[in-house]
Scaffold this motif. Structure first.
Motif, PDB file in Angstrom:
ATOM      1  N   LYS A  89      84.897  47.817  13.561  1.00  0.00           N
ATOM      2  CA  LYS A  89      85.562  47.846  14.851  1.00  0.00           C
ATOM      3  C   LYS A  89      86.832  47.025  14.705  1.00  0.00           C
ATOM      4  N   ASP A  94      94.731  49.867  20.224  1.00  0.00           N
ATOM      5  CA  ASP A  94      94.406  50.750  21.349  1.00  0.00           C
ATOM      6  C   ASP A  94      93.836  52.087  20.844  1.00  0.00           C
ATOM      7  N   ASP A  96      93.059  54.835  22.351  1.00  0.00           N
ATOM      8  CA  ASP A  96      93.657  56.041  22.930  1.00  0.00           C
ATOM      9  C   ASP A  96      94.937  56.458  22.195  1.00  0.00           C
ATOM     10  N   CYS A 204      84.474  59.526  21.859  1.00  0.00           N
ATOM     11  CA  CYS A 204      83.822  59.429  23.169  1.00  0.00           C
ATOM     12  C   CYS A 204      83.004  58.141  23.287  1.00  0.00           C
ATOM     13  N   ASN A 205      82.689  57.510  22.162  1.00  0.00           N
ATOM     14  CA  ASN A 205      81.900  56.270  22.204  1.00  0.00           C
ATOM     15  C   ASN A 205      82.736  55.038  21.886  1.00  0.00           C
ATOM     16  N   SER A 206      84.048  55.216  21.815  1.00  0.00           N
ATOM     17  CA  SER A 206      84.895  54.118  21.354  1.00  0.00           C
ATOM     18  C   SER A 206      85.762  53.557  22.478  1.00  0.00           C
ATOM     19  N   SER A 207      85.259  52.546  23.165  1.00  0.00           N
ATOM     20  CA  SER A 207      86.135  51.852  24.110  1.00  0.00           C
ATOM     21  C   SER A 207      87.026  50.883  23.340  1.00  0.00           C
ATOM     22  N   GLU A 208      86.547  50.449  22.164  1.00  0.00           N
ATOM     23  CA  GLU A 208      87.410  49.763  21.208  1.00  0.00           C
ATOM     24  C   GLU A 208      87.604  50.722  20.043  1.00  0.00           C
TER      25      GLU A 208
END
Ligand SMILES: [Zn+2]
Length: 243
Positions: A89, A94, A96, A204-208
Motif C-alpha cells: 500500500k 492518489d 484515482d 474497487c477495493n482501493s481507497s488508498e
C-alpha cells in the motif's frame, strides 16, 4: 483530422506511450527501449505517438496524469525495492489519478491508428474517456489492478514496456499493458472479476493506492523482452547504430 476529445482542428504529436516511460527502460545493463507487441520490437527513446488524435490541451491533460503515474512508479521502485513480494500500500499517492491514467492510456489507444495498435473499447469508450478526463466517477465496469514486475529483490531496473492489448480472464474482457515497470490488468466489462488473492488490490477495493510486487520471471513481458533483446537484428542492432 480534428481532436477526438474537443473537436479542435489543430492536432499535435500526441504520445500514446509517453517519452518518460520509454527513457527508463534497461535490459540488463544496456539502455534500451521497446514495445513488445505481436513479437514486434520497436526501439524508441522518444515515445510512440499519433499526430491525428488530440489537440495540445487535451493531450496535456492526459499528460499530467502520465507524469503523476511515472512519478508514483519511480517512488514504488525506489521505496519498495527491498520489500518481499506480495501486496503493498502506498498511502501518500492518489489512487484515482492512477486509475484515470490507466483509463487515459486505454482511451488513447482506442482512437489511435490501426497500425499503432488500436484497441476496441466498444460501448464503453465514451465513459472511459469521461473518466480519464475527470468528468465522471469511476464506472463499475472499469476495474483492475497493477503489479510491479520486479527482476530481483533489490533491483529497480525496468526491462520493457508494452502497449495495451485485449485478453479474456475467465470470460471477462480485459486489457493488459506494462508501463513504468507496472503491469496493469484492466477489466472493461460489466461482469465483475472473480475473487482472487489479489482482490485487495482491485481499484474497487482501493481507497488508498494498493499494488503488488511479483517476480518478473513468471511473466511473458519479461521472458519475451529478454528473447527479443538478444535476437540478432533487433535490439543489439539498434544499439550498435545508436550507441
Ligand atoms: Zn482537444
Amino acid at each position: 483530422m480534428a481532436c477526438k476529445k474537443c473537436g479542435k482542428k489543430e492536432t499535435i504529436k500526441a504520445h500514446l506511450i509517453p517519452k518518460v516511460f520509454c527513457r527508463e527502460i534497461q535490459v540488463g545493463k544496456m539502455h534500451a527501449a521497446g514495445v513488445i507487441n505481436s513479437n514486434k520490437f520497436t526501439p524508441t527513446q522518444s515515445g510512440i505517438f499519433d499526430k491525428q488524435i488530440l489537440c495540445a490541451k487535451c493531450d496535456g491533460e492526459l499528460g499530467e496524469l502520465e507524469n503523476y503515474a511515472a512519478k508514483t512508479f519511480r517512488i514504488i521502485r525506489t521505496n519498495y525495492v527491498n520489500d518481499a513480494d506480495g501486496i503493498k500500500k502506498i498511502p501518500s499517492r492518489d489512487p484515482d489519478l492512477i486509475f484515470r491514467f490507466a483509463a487515459g492510456i486505454l482511451w488513447k489507444y482506442s482512437i489511435a491508428a490501426e497500425n499503432l495498435g488500436k484497441i476496441d473499447l466498444e460501448e464503453f469508450s465514451e465513459d472511459i474517456k469521461k473518466y480519464a478526463y475527470g468528468e465522471i466517477a469511476r464506472p463499475s465496469f472499469f476495474d483492475g489492478l497493477f503489479t510491479w514486475l520486479r527482476i530481483y529483490k533489490g533491483v529497480s531496473d525496468i526491462f520493457a514496456y508494452r502497449a495495451p492489448f485485449p485478453i479474456k480472464l475467465e470470460g471477462v474482457n480485459a486489457f493488459r499493458f506494462l508501463l513504468g515497470g507496472m503491469l496493469f490488468i484492466i477489466k472493461v466489462d460489466a461482469n465483475p472479476f472473480k475473487p482472487s488473492p489479489l482482490s485487495g488490490t482491485f481499484f474497487c477495493n482501493s481507497s488508498e493506492l494498493n499494488f503488488s510486487i511479483a517476480p518478473a520471471q513468471f511473466f511473458e513481458e519479461y521472458t519475451d523482452a529478454k528473447k527479443l533483446a538478444f535476437e540478432v537484428g533487433s535490439l543489439s542492432n539498434f544499439l550498435d547504430k545508436n550507441g
